[in-house]
Design a protein around this motif. Structure first.
Motif, PDB file in Angstrom:
ATOM      1  N   UNK A 189     -16.994  -2.596 -47.624  1.00 45.02           N
ATOM      2  CA  UNK A 189     -17.825  -2.197 -46.631  1.00 45.02           C
ATOM      3  C   UNK A 189     -19.221  -1.966 -46.949  1.00 45.02           C
ATOM      4  N   UNK A 190     -20.138  -3.088 -46.500  1.00 43.52           N
ATOM      5  CA  UNK A 190     -21.576  -3.042 -47.015  1.00 43.52           C
ATOM      6  C   UNK A 190     -22.582  -2.743 -45.881  1.00 43.52           C
ATOM      7  N   UNK A 191     -23.703  -2.077 -46.208  1.00 36.72           N
ATOM      8  CA  UNK A 191     -24.592  -1.800 -45.261  1.00 36.72           C
ATOM      9  C   UNK A 191     -25.749  -2.952 -45.204  1.00 36.72           C
ATOM     10  N   UNK A 192     -25.505  -4.103 -45.975  1.00 29.56           N
ATOM     11  CA  UNK A 192     -26.435  -5.192 -46.098  1.00 29.56           C
ATOM     12  C   UNK A 192     -26.043  -6.341 -44.810  1.00 29.56           C
ATOM     13  N   UNK A 193     -27.096  -6.918 -44.497  1.00 25.12           N
ATOM     14  CA  UNK A 193     -26.692  -7.795 -43.051  1.00 25.12           C
ATOM     15  C   UNK A 193     -25.927  -9.225 -43.874  1.00 25.12           C
ATOM     16  N   UNK A 194     -25.354  -9.791 -42.737  1.00 20.95           N
ATOM     17  CA  UNK A 194     -24.552 -11.156 -43.277  1.00 20.95           C
ATOM     18  C   UNK A 194     -25.370 -12.202 -44.178  1.00 20.95           C
ATOM     19  N   UNK A 195     -26.778 -12.328 -43.664  1.00 19.70           N
ATOM     20  CA  UNK A 195     -27.815 -13.228 -44.318  1.00 19.70           C
ATOM     21  C   UNK A 195     -27.959 -12.972 -45.840  1.00 19.70           C
ATOM     22  N   UNK A 196     -28.108 -11.365 -46.062  1.00 24.51           N
ATOM     23  CA  UNK A 196     -28.265 -10.966 -47.351  1.00 24.51           C
ATOM     24  C   UNK A 196     -27.033 -11.279 -48.358  1.00 24.51           C
ATOM     25  N   UNK A 197     -25.830 -10.648 -47.562  1.00 21.86           N
ATOM     26  CA  UNK A 197     -24.713 -11.116 -48.273  1.00 21.86           C
ATOM     27  C   UNK A 197     -24.434 -12.634 -48.919  1.00 21.86           C
ATOM     28  N   UNK A 198     -24.690 -13.219 -47.569  1.00 22.90           N
ATOM     29  CA  UNK A 198     -24.503 -14.892 -47.728  1.00 22.90           C
ATOM     30  C   UNK A 198     -25.437 -15.335 -48.988  1.00 22.90           C
ATOM     31  N   UNK A 199     -26.723 -14.702 -49.259  1.00 20.32           N
ATOM     32  CA  UNK A 199     -27.616 -15.182 -50.209  1.00 20.32           C
ATOM     33  C   UNK A 199     -27.233 -14.829 -51.453  1.00 20.32           C
ATOM     34  N   UNK A 200     -26.578 -13.317 -51.509  1.00 18.28           N
ATOM     35  CA  UNK A 200     -26.149 -12.834 -52.973  1.00 18.28           C
ATOM     36  C   UNK A 200     -25.064 -13.697 -53.489  1.00 18.28           C
ATOM     37  N   UNK A 201     -24.064 -14.160 -52.379  1.00 22.00           N
ATOM     38  CA  UNK A 201     -22.963 -14.790 -52.791  1.00 22.00           C
ATOM     39  C   UNK A 201     -23.679 -16.307 -53.312  1.00 22.00           C
ATOM     40  N   UNK A 202     -24.357 -16.948 -52.618  1.00 23.18           N
ATOM     41  CA  UNK A 202     -24.698 -18.361 -52.730  1.00 23.18           C
ATOM     42  C   UNK A 202     -25.475 -18.320 -54.135  1.00 23.18           C
ATOM     43  N   UNK A 203     -26.318 -17.363 -54.416  1.00 27.25           N
ATOM     44  CA  UNK A 203     -27.088 -17.169 -55.711  1.00 27.25           C
ATOM     45  C   UNK A 203     -25.911 -17.123 -56.981  1.00 27.25           C
ATOM     46  N   UNK A 204     -25.161 -16.281 -56.836  1.00 23.32           N
ATOM     47  CA  UNK A 204     -24.268 -15.972 -57.745  1.00 23.32           C
ATOM     48  C   UNK A 204     -23.359 -17.355 -58.099  1.00 23.32           C
ATOM     49  N   UNK A 205     -22.979 -17.931 -57.125  1.00 15.71           N
ATOM     50  CA  UNK A 205     -22.299 -19.182 -57.436  1.00 15.71           C
ATOM     51  C   UNK A 205     -23.097 -20.269 -57.895  1.00 15.71           C
ATOM     52  N   UNK A 206     -24.345 -20.366 -57.632  1.00 12.88           N
ATOM     53  CA  UNK A 206     -25.435 -21.254 -58.172  1.00 12.88           C
ATOM     54  C   UNK A 206     -25.499 -20.985 -59.629  1.00 12.88           C
ATOM     55  N   UNK A 207     -25.677 -19.758 -60.005  1.00 14.14           N
ATOM     56  CA  UNK A 207     -25.923 -19.280 -61.396  1.00 14.14           C
ATOM     57  C   UNK A 207     -24.558 -19.295 -62.244  1.00 14.14           C
ATOM     58  N   UNK A 208     -23.390 -19.543 -61.576  1.00 15.84           N
ATOM     59  CA  UNK A 208     -22.363 -19.583 -62.231  1.00 15.84           C
ATOM     60  C   UNK A 208     -21.841 -18.150 -63.079  1.00 15.84           C
ATOM     61  N   UNK A 209     -22.190 -17.083 -62.646  1.00 18.19           N
ATOM     62  CA  UNK A 209     -22.376 -16.048 -63.229  1.00 18.19           C
ATOM     63  C   UNK A 209     -21.333 -14.890 -62.753  1.00 18.19           C
ATOM     64  N   UNK A 210     -21.649 -13.721 -62.140  1.00 20.43           N
ATOM     65  CA  UNK A 210     -20.889 -12.713 -61.453  1.00 20.43           C
ATOM     66  C   UNK A 210     -21.340 -12.396 -59.879  1.00 20.43           C
TER      67      UNK A 210
END
Length: 74
Positions: free
Chosen positions: A17-38
């Motif tokens: 359960x996060x206080x972040x917006x859906x757009x913020x969460x989507x950006x975090x997930x997209x960046x993590x996948x692009x960087x192949x990290x965590x």
């Protein structure tokens, strides 16, 4: 926001359960996948969840729904 993360070879999904917006969460997930990290998310209580991107099966982002407790009339 409620974020469900499916992890490969794990019988249950992680629910955050996060206080972040859906757009913020989507950006975090997209960046993590692009960087192949965590993927690193923080829940409403300040706890941090870290998942290696190569183990993520899916990420579901949805509005948190109120949980019904007790008897209700429908």
């Amino acid at each position: 926001m409620e974020v469900k993360i499916g992890v490969q070879y794990a019988p249950r999904e992680l629910v955050v359960d996060s206080a972040q917006t859906p757009a913020e969460i989507e950006q975090i997930v997209t960046d993590a996948i692009a960087n192949e990290g965590t993927l690193s998310l923080t829940d409403e209580k300040g706890r941090r969840i870290i998942v290696p991107v190569n183990k993520i099966a899916y990420v579901e982002i949805a509005e948190s729904s109120p949980r019904v407790v007790g008897f209700t009339a429908r």
